[in-house]
Design a protein around this motif. Sequence first.
Motif, mmCIF file in Angstrom:
data_model
loop_
_atom_site.group_PDB
_atom_site.id
_atom_site.type_symbol
_atom_site.label_atom_id
_atom_site.label_comp_id
_atom_site.label_asym_id
_atom_site.label_seq_id
_atom_site.Cartn_x
_atom_site.Cartn_y
_atom_site.Cartn_z
ATOM 1 N N ALA A 39 0.820 -1.211 0.000
ATOM 2 C CA ALA A 39 0.000 0.000 0.000
ATOM 3 C C ALA A 39 0.856 1.264 0.000
ATOM 4 O O ALA A 39 0.541 2.236 -0.698
ATOM 5 C CB ALA A 39 -0.931 0.003 1.212
ATOM 6 N N ALA A 40 1.928 1.266 0.781
ATOM 7 C CA ALA A 40 2.794 2.452 0.893
ATOM 8 C C ALA A 40 3.874 2.489 -0.175
ATOM 9 O O ALA A 40 4.676 3.417 -0.196
ATOM 10 C CB ALA A 40 3.424 2.506 2.276
ATOM 11 N N MET A 41 3.913 1.481 -1.015
ATOM 12 C CA MET A 41 4.904 1.384 -2.094
ATOM 13 C C MET A 41 6.332 1.463 -1.560
ATOM 14 O O MET A 41 7.163 2.224 -2.064
ATOM 15 C CB MET A 41 4.648 2.438 -3.165
ATOM 16 N N LEU A 42 6.596 0.697 -0.497
ATOM 17 C CA LEU A 42 7.937 0.650 0.082
ATOM 18 C C LEU A 42 8.855 -0.156 -0.817
ATOM 19 O O LEU A 42 8.437 -1.137 -1.426
ATOM 20 C CB LEU A 42 7.898 -0.001 1.468
ATOM 21 N N SER A 43 10.094 0.255 -0.881
ATOM 22 C CA SER A 43 11.057 -0.507 -1.678
ATOM 23 C C SER A 43 12.376 -0.620 -0.930
ATOM 24 O O SER A 43 12.692 0.204 -0.064
ATOM 25 C CB SER A 43 11.278 0.158 -3.036
ATOM 26 N N GLU A 44 13.123 -1.637 -1.269
ATOM 27 C CA GLU A 44 14.462 -1.854 -0.700
ATOM 28 C C GLU A 44 14.492 -1.754 0.819
ATOM 29 O O GLU A 44 15.250 -0.977 1.397
ATOM 30 C CB GLU A 44 15.462 -0.880 -1.315
ATOM 31 N N MET A 45 13.646 -2.540 1.468
ATOM 32 C CA MET A 45 13.632 -2.581 2.925
ATOM 33 C C MET A 45 14.488 -3.757 3.392
ATOM 34 O O MET A 45 14.522 -4.805 2.757
ATOM 35 C CB MET A 45 12.202 -2.727 3.445
ATOM 36 N N ILE A 46 15.151 -3.571 4.516
ATOM 37 C CA ILE A 46 16.004 -4.611 5.096
ATOM 38 C C ILE A 46 15.284 -5.186 6.310
ATOM 39 O O ILE A 46 14.870 -4.455 7.209
ATOM 40 C CB ILE A 46 17.367 -4.027 5.520
ATOM 41 N N GLU A 47 15.154 -6.518 6.327
ATOM 42 C CA GLU A 47 14.484 -7.194 7.435
ATOM 43 C C GLU A 47 15.422 -7.276 8.639
ATOM 44 O O GLU A 47 16.594 -7.616 8.514
ATOM 45 C CB GLU A 47 14.062 -8.597 7.019
ATOM 46 N N LEU A 48 14.892 -6.952 9.813
ATOM 47 C CA LEU A 48 15.680 -7.006 11.043
ATOM 48 C C LEU A 48 15.485 -8.355 11.733
ATOM 49 O O LEU A 48 14.394 -8.918 11.712
ATOM 50 C CB LEU A 48 15.250 -5.896 12.006
ATOM 51 N N THR A 49 16.537 -8.838 12.357
ATOM 52 C CA THR A 49 16.459 -10.061 13.152
ATOM 53 C C THR A 49 15.933 -9.709 14.543
ATOM 54 O O THR A 49 15.869 -8.536 14.916
ATOM 55 C CB THR A 49 17.840 -10.722 13.289
ATOM 56 N N SER A 50 15.617 -10.730 15.331
ATOM 57 C CA SER A 50 15.151 -10.465 16.696
ATOM 58 C C SER A 50 16.244 -9.792 17.532
ATOM 59 O O SER A 50 15.946 -8.938 18.374
ATOM 60 C CB SER A 50 14.675 -11.756 17.362
ATOM 61 N N GLU A 51 17.506 -10.147 17.278
ATOM 62 C CA GLU A 51 18.613 -9.505 17.997
ATOM 63 C C GLU A 51 18.727 -8.035 17.615
ATOM 64 O O GLU A 51 18.961 -7.170 18.470
ATOM 65 C CB GLU A 51 19.940 -10.216 17.714
ATOM 66 N N GLU A 52 18.586 -7.740 16.338
ATOM 67 C CA GLU A 52 18.649 -6.349 15.886
ATOM 68 C C GLU A 52 17.476 -5.543 16.440
ATOM 69 O O GLU A 52 17.648 -4.397 16.838
ATOM 70 C CB GLU A 52 18.665 -6.294 14.354
ATOM 71 N N LEU A 53 16.302 -6.165 16.486
ATOM 72 C CA LEU A 53 15.138 -5.496 17.059
ATOM 73 C C LEU A 53 15.371 -5.187 18.537
ATOM 74 O O LEU A 53 15.076 -4.089 19.000
ATOM 75 C CB LEU A 53 13.882 -6.353 16.890
#
Length: 153
Positions: A39-53
Amino acid sequence: MFRRILYFSVLCFLILSGCTKTTVELPAPDILYSDVAEAAMLSEMIELTSEELQNLVGIDPEDYVEFAAYQAGWGTSADEIIIIQAVDSSKAHDIEAKLKERVEHKRKSAESYLTENLPIIDAAIVRCDGNTVSMLITENIDAANSVYEKFYK
Protein backbone atom coordinates in the motif's frame (compact mmCIF):
# COMPACT_ATOMS: atom_id res chain seq x y z
CA MET A 1 -43.55 2.78 35.30
CA PHE A 2 -42.57 -0.37 33.40
CA ARG A 3 -42.16 1.69 30.25
CA ARG A 4 -39.73 4.09 32.00
CA ILE A 5 -37.64 1.17 33.28
CA LEU A 6 -37.60 -0.35 29.80
CA TYR A 7 -36.55 2.96 28.20
CA PHE A 8 -33.88 3.49 30.83
CA SER A 9 -32.53 -0.06 30.31
CA VAL A 10 -32.40 0.35 26.55
CA LEU A 11 -30.70 3.73 26.90
CA CYS A 12 -28.07 2.30 29.28
CA PHE A 13 -27.43 -0.60 26.91
CA LEU A 14 -26.94 1.73 23.96
CA ILE A 15 -24.59 3.98 25.88
CA LEU A 16 -22.50 1.09 27.18
CA SER A 17 -22.35 -0.69 23.85
CA GLY A 18 -21.15 2.52 22.20
CA CYS A 19 -18.30 2.84 24.69
CA THR A 20 -16.80 -0.59 24.17
CA LYS A 21 -13.86 -0.80 21.81
CA THR A 22 -14.25 -3.29 19.02
CA THR A 23 -11.58 -5.96 19.12
CA VAL A 24 -10.42 -6.91 15.67
CA GLU A 25 -8.23 -9.87 14.83
CA LEU A 26 -5.41 -8.61 12.63
CA PRO A 27 -3.37 -10.95 10.44
CA ALA A 28 0.09 -12.14 11.46
CA PRO A 29 2.77 -9.40 11.46
CA ASP A 30 4.50 -10.67 8.30
CA ILE A 31 1.22 -10.68 6.34
CA LEU A 32 0.29 -7.27 7.71
CA TYR A 33 3.73 -5.94 6.77
CA SER A 34 3.31 -7.22 3.19
CA ASP A 35 0.02 -5.34 2.90
CA VAL A 36 1.55 -2.17 4.37
CA ALA A 37 4.60 -2.40 2.09
CA GLU A 38 2.40 -2.80 -0.96
CA ALA A 39 0.00 0.00 0.00
CA ALA A 40 2.79 2.45 0.89
CA MET A 41 4.90 1.38 -2.09
CA LEU A 42 7.94 0.65 0.08
CA SER A 43 11.06 -0.51 -1.68
CA GLU A 44 14.46 -1.85 -0.70
CA MET A 45 13.63 -2.58 2.93
CA ILE A 46 16.00 -4.61 5.10
CA GLU A 47 14.48 -7.19 7.44
CA LEU A 48 15.68 -7.01 11.04
CA THR A 49 16.46 -10.06 13.15
CA SER A 50 15.15 -10.47 16.70
CA GLU A 51 18.61 -9.51 18.00
CA GLU A 52 18.65 -6.35 15.89
CA LEU A 53 15.14 -5.50 17.06
CA GLN A 54 16.23 -5.94 20.66
CA ASN A 55 19.32 -3.75 20.15
CA LEU A 56 17.43 -1.10 18.20
CA VAL A 57 14.28 -0.77 20.31
CA GLY A 58 14.91 -2.79 23.48
CA ILE A 59 12.09 -5.27 22.97
CA ASP A 60 12.91 -8.69 24.41
CA PRO A 61 11.99 -11.83 22.41
CA GLU A 62 9.97 -13.20 25.34
CA ASP A 63 7.66 -10.16 25.09
CA TYR A 64 6.22 -11.16 21.71
CA VAL A 65 4.88 -14.10 19.76
CA GLU A 66 6.08 -12.92 16.36
CA PHE A 67 7.18 -9.76 14.59
CA ALA A 68 8.00 -8.13 11.29
CA ALA A 69 10.57 -5.32 11.39
CA TYR A 70 12.06 -3.52 8.42
CA GLN A 71 14.23 -0.47 7.80
CA ALA A 72 14.95 1.38 4.59
CA GLY A 73 17.67 -0.24 2.52
CA TRP A 74 19.27 3.09 1.71
CA GLY A 75 20.70 5.28 4.41
CA THR A 76 18.91 8.59 3.96
CA SER A 77 15.33 7.31 4.04
CA ALA A 78 13.34 7.52 7.26
CA ASP A 79 11.17 4.52 6.34
CA GLU A 80 10.87 2.02 9.17
CA ILE A 81 8.02 -0.41 9.81
CA ILE A 82 7.80 -2.54 12.95
CA ILE A 83 4.80 -4.77 13.64
CA ILE A 84 4.80 -6.93 16.77
CA GLN A 85 2.28 -9.37 18.16
CA ALA A 86 2.80 -9.15 21.93
CA VAL A 87 2.25 -12.09 24.28
CA ASP A 88 -0.42 -10.16 26.21
CA SER A 89 -1.96 -6.71 26.61
CA SER A 90 0.49 -5.67 29.32
CA LYS A 91 3.47 -6.39 27.07
CA ALA A 92 1.64 -4.70 24.17
CA HIS A 93 1.51 -1.46 26.16
CA ASP A 94 5.20 -1.79 27.09
CA ILE A 95 6.09 -2.36 23.43
CA GLU A 96 3.95 0.62 22.40
CA ALA A 97 5.91 2.86 24.79
CA LYS A 98 9.23 1.59 23.41
CA LEU A 99 8.12 2.19 19.83
CA LYS A 100 7.10 5.75 20.74
CA GLU A 101 10.57 6.22 22.22
CA ARG A 102 12.03 4.91 18.95
CA VAL A 103 10.10 7.53 16.97
CA GLU A 104 11.35 10.25 19.31
CA HIS A 105 14.94 8.99 18.96
CA LYS A 106 14.63 9.08 15.15
CA ARG A 107 13.21 12.60 15.39
CA LYS A 108 16.09 13.87 17.52
CA SER A 109 18.60 12.27 15.16
CA ALA A 110 16.92 13.84 12.14
CA GLU A 111 17.06 17.28 13.74
CA SER A 112 20.84 17.12 13.51
CA TYR A 113 21.52 15.11 10.39
CA LEU A 114 18.60 14.68 8.01
CA THR A 115 16.19 17.55 8.58
CA GLU A 116 14.36 16.75 5.36
CA ASN A 117 13.04 13.60 7.09
CA LEU A 118 11.42 15.51 9.97
CA PRO A 119 7.96 15.81 8.32
CA ILE A 120 7.94 12.04 7.68
CA ILE A 121 8.98 11.23 11.24
CA ASP A 122 6.55 13.76 12.70
CA ALA A 123 3.72 12.03 10.82
CA ALA A 124 4.72 8.60 12.18
CA ILE A 125 2.01 6.42 13.68
CA VAL A 126 2.40 4.08 16.63
CA ARG A 127 -0.77 2.09 17.12
CA CYS A 128 -1.90 -0.67 19.44
CA ASP A 129 -4.65 -2.93 18.08
CA GLY A 130 -5.28 -5.54 20.74
CA ASN A 131 -1.96 -7.32 21.17
CA THR A 132 -0.62 -6.12 17.81
CA VAL A 133 1.55 -3.04 18.11
CA SER A 134 2.81 -1.20 15.04
CA MET A 135 5.19 1.63 14.28
CA LEU A 136 4.73 3.09 10.81
CA ILE A 137 7.24 5.60 9.53
CA THR A 138 6.97 6.23 5.82
CA GLU A 139 6.39 9.05 3.40
CA ASN A 140 3.14 7.35 2.39
CA ILE A 141 1.77 7.19 5.95
CA ASP A 142 -1.89 7.50 4.95
CA ALA A 143 -1.60 4.53 2.59
CA ALA A 144 0.21 2.48 5.23
CA ASN A 145 -2.38 3.28 7.90
CA SER A 146 -5.29 2.56 5.53
CA VAL A 147 -4.32 -1.13 5.64
CA TYR A 148 -5.38 -1.23 9.29
CA GLU A 149 -8.55 0.75 8.78
CA LYS A 150 -10.00 -1.87 6.44
CA PHE A 151 -10.14 -4.32 9.38
CA TYR A 152 -12.40 -1.95 11.34
CA LYS A 153 -15.09 -1.56 8.68
